[in-house]
Design a protein around this motif. Structure first.
Motif, PDB file in Angstrom:
ATOM      1  N   HIS A   1       0.864  -1.184   0.000  1.00 39.81           N
ATOM      2  CA  HIS A   1       0.000   0.000   0.000  1.00 39.81           C
ATOM      3  C   HIS A   1       0.901   1.235   0.000  1.00 39.81           C
ATOM      4  CE1 HIS A   1      -3.124  -2.885   0.794  1.00 39.81           C
ATOM      5  NE2 HIS A   1      -2.570  -3.214   1.942  1.00 39.81           N
ATOM      6  N   HIS A   2       1.091   1.807  -1.163  1.00 41.08           N
ATOM      7  CA  HIS A   2       2.117   2.834  -1.326  1.00 41.08           C
ATOM      8  C   HIS A   2       1.526   4.238  -1.190  1.00 41.08           C
ATOM      9  CE1 HIS A   2       4.796  -0.378  -2.361  1.00 41.08           C
ATOM     10  NE2 HIS A   2       4.032  -0.756  -3.359  1.00 41.08           N
ATOM     11  N   TYR A   3       1.397   4.658   0.048  1.00 44.27           N
ATOM     12  CA  TYR A   3       0.893   5.987   0.372  1.00 44.27           C
ATOM     13  C   TYR A   3       1.872   6.652   1.333  1.00 44.27           C
ATOM     14  CZ  TYR A   3      -3.543   4.344  -1.548  1.00 44.27           C
ATOM     15  OH  TYR A   3      -4.513   3.848  -2.374  1.00 44.27           O
ATOM     16  N   ALA A   4       1.951   7.970   1.253  1.00 48.87           N
ATOM     17  CA  ALA A   4       2.848   8.704   2.147  1.00 48.87           C
ATOM     18  C   ALA A   4       2.324   8.729   3.577  1.00 48.87           C
ATOM     19  CB  ALA A   4       3.038  10.130   1.643  1.00 48.87           C
ATOM     20  N   GLY A   5       1.018   8.534   3.757  1.00 50.31           N
ATOM     21  CA  GLY A   5       0.437   8.548   5.090  1.00 50.31           C
ATOM     22  C   GLY A   5      -1.078   8.536   5.041  1.00 50.31           C
ATOM     23  N   HIS A   6      -1.687   8.738   6.226  1.00 50.09           N
ATOM     24  CA  HIS A   6      -3.140   8.753   6.340  1.00 50.09           C
ATOM     25  C   HIS A   6      -3.792   9.769   5.399  1.00 50.09           C
ATOM     26  CE1 HIS A   6      -2.864   6.798  10.454  1.00 50.09           C
ATOM     27  NE2 HIS A   6      -3.905   6.188   9.926  1.00 50.09           N
ATOM     28  N   THR A   7      -3.209  10.962   5.360  1.00 53.41           N
ATOM     29  CA  THR A   7      -3.819  12.055   4.607  1.00 53.41           C
ATOM     30  C   THR A   7      -4.048  11.660   3.153  1.00 53.41           C
ATOM     31  OG1 THR A   7      -2.668  13.618   6.052  1.00 53.41           O
ATOM     32  CG2 THR A   7      -3.641  14.500   4.044  1.00 53.41           C
TER      33      THR A   7
END
Length: 342
Positions: free
Chosen positions: A135-141
């Motif tokens: 899951h390649h996301y920088a964070g929650h936002t």
């Protein structure tokens, strides 16, 4: 008014998230103000309660919000069945825990999108673990932006009188400078003004920080203030927003703390994060513990409400019983305020 239903993610199962969730759910005042439900894995909570017996609660395991009891002394758990408890290593990064944390977030967003809950609160996830799980996301936002189909959003941090909105967050400092553009600054000013009104501040006063030392000193130390920031401020003044800037970053934050402004638009991640955490985080070297980990994170511009703890997974504190739940309780309080004014 009916108490809002607040969905709270457990965070990374190997982190302090389960512990501080149990501590927060033991606070009777939370039940008096809202109807809380935890999205996570019940087997992880049961394991934590075995190790920390002073944190025992009766668990009501559900797979539908309609089955929640919302009674003090009972923790309603939307049971996700993502964790093999025999393989979970507390305090360590793992693909399984990273995937579980991601799935909790996705589920709480789904519940909010479907109007099953009124607001969402997130415990910390570990970005390395989440990316190991694919899951390649920088964070929650960024996850919230994706699954609410929201292209324009920003992060707000808050502690006490200090509220800070960010023009950019999870990018390099070099990139952050390039992202200071008039249109983006305008959007952040509008979001800052709106969230203050959502919190019950009738006539918000918005301050905009400069990017460069001394806010550029009329072009001596950079021209972003002249070309991008000041024009954005003037355009928003024309739209009726009470906004001032650019103001040197070394003075704008104490002015906000003192009540001159209700919120500050910061130009990049650390410019906004450092002053909030200097006030809200208090470490005691003699006791080797955090006396306070206060402050919250809010994602602005979304169609749903999202607040969060303003700290990480704290793997070094897992299962010691010393993890501080204040930030989570603050995030729940903010979610309640926003839900009541939504």
């Amino acid at each position: 008014m009916t108490r809002p239903i607040v969905g709270i993610t457990m965070g990374d199962p190997a982190s302090i998230g389960p512990e501080i969730s149990l501590k927060a759910f033991q606070n009777k005042e939370i039940y008096e103000k809202c109807r809380p439900v935890l999205i996570g894995d019940s087997n992880v909570l049961e394991k934590v309660m075995e190790v920390l017996p002073g944190r025992r609660l009766k668990l009501n395991k559900i797979d539908n919000i309609k089955d929640a009891k919302f009674e003090y002394g009972i923790m309603d758990v939307y049971d996700m069945h993502e964790v093999d408890i025999n393989k979970l290593e507390f305090g360590k990064v793992s693909k399984m825990a990273g995937n579980a944390a991601f799935q909790y977030v996705k589920k709480v967003i789904d519940l909010a999108n479907n109007h099953d809950i009124d607001a969402t609160v997130t415990n910390a996830l570990n970005k390395e673990a989440m990316n190991l799980a694919g899951h390649h996301y920088a964070g929650h936002t960024e996850i919230y932006g994706k699954f609410t189909n929201t292209p324009n959003y920003t992060m707000m941090l808050a502690h006490g009188n200090l509220r800070v909105v960010h023009v950019s967050t999870h990018v390099s400092l070099r990139q952050a400078c390039d992202l200071v553009k008039k249109t983006r600054v305008e959007k952040c000013i509008k979001l800052a003004n709106k969230v203050c009104k959502d919190l019950g501040i009738e006539k918000p006063k918005v301050a905009v920080a400069g990017l460069n030392p001394h806010a550029g000193e009329d072009g001596l130390f950079g021209d972003e203030e002249i070309k991008e920031i000041r024009p954005a401020v003037e355009a928003m003044q024309q739209e009726g927003i009470d906004v001032e800037g650019p103001i040197p970053a070394d003075t704008v934050f104490p002015k906000c703390v003192g009540g001159m402004y209700d919120i500050v638009v910061a130009m990049y991640h650390d410019q906004g994060h450092i002053p909030v955490k200097v006030i809200g985080f208090q470490y005691d070297e003699k006791k080797k513990k955090w006396n306070s980990v206060a402050g919250i994170n809010v994602t602005l511009g979304l169609p749903i409400i999202r607040t969060s703890v303003d700290h990480g997974t704290a793997f070094d504190q897992v299962l010691k019983g010393t993890a501080n739940e204040v930030s989570l309780e603050n995030a729940i309080d903010y979610a309640i305020k926003l839900a009541e004014n939504h």
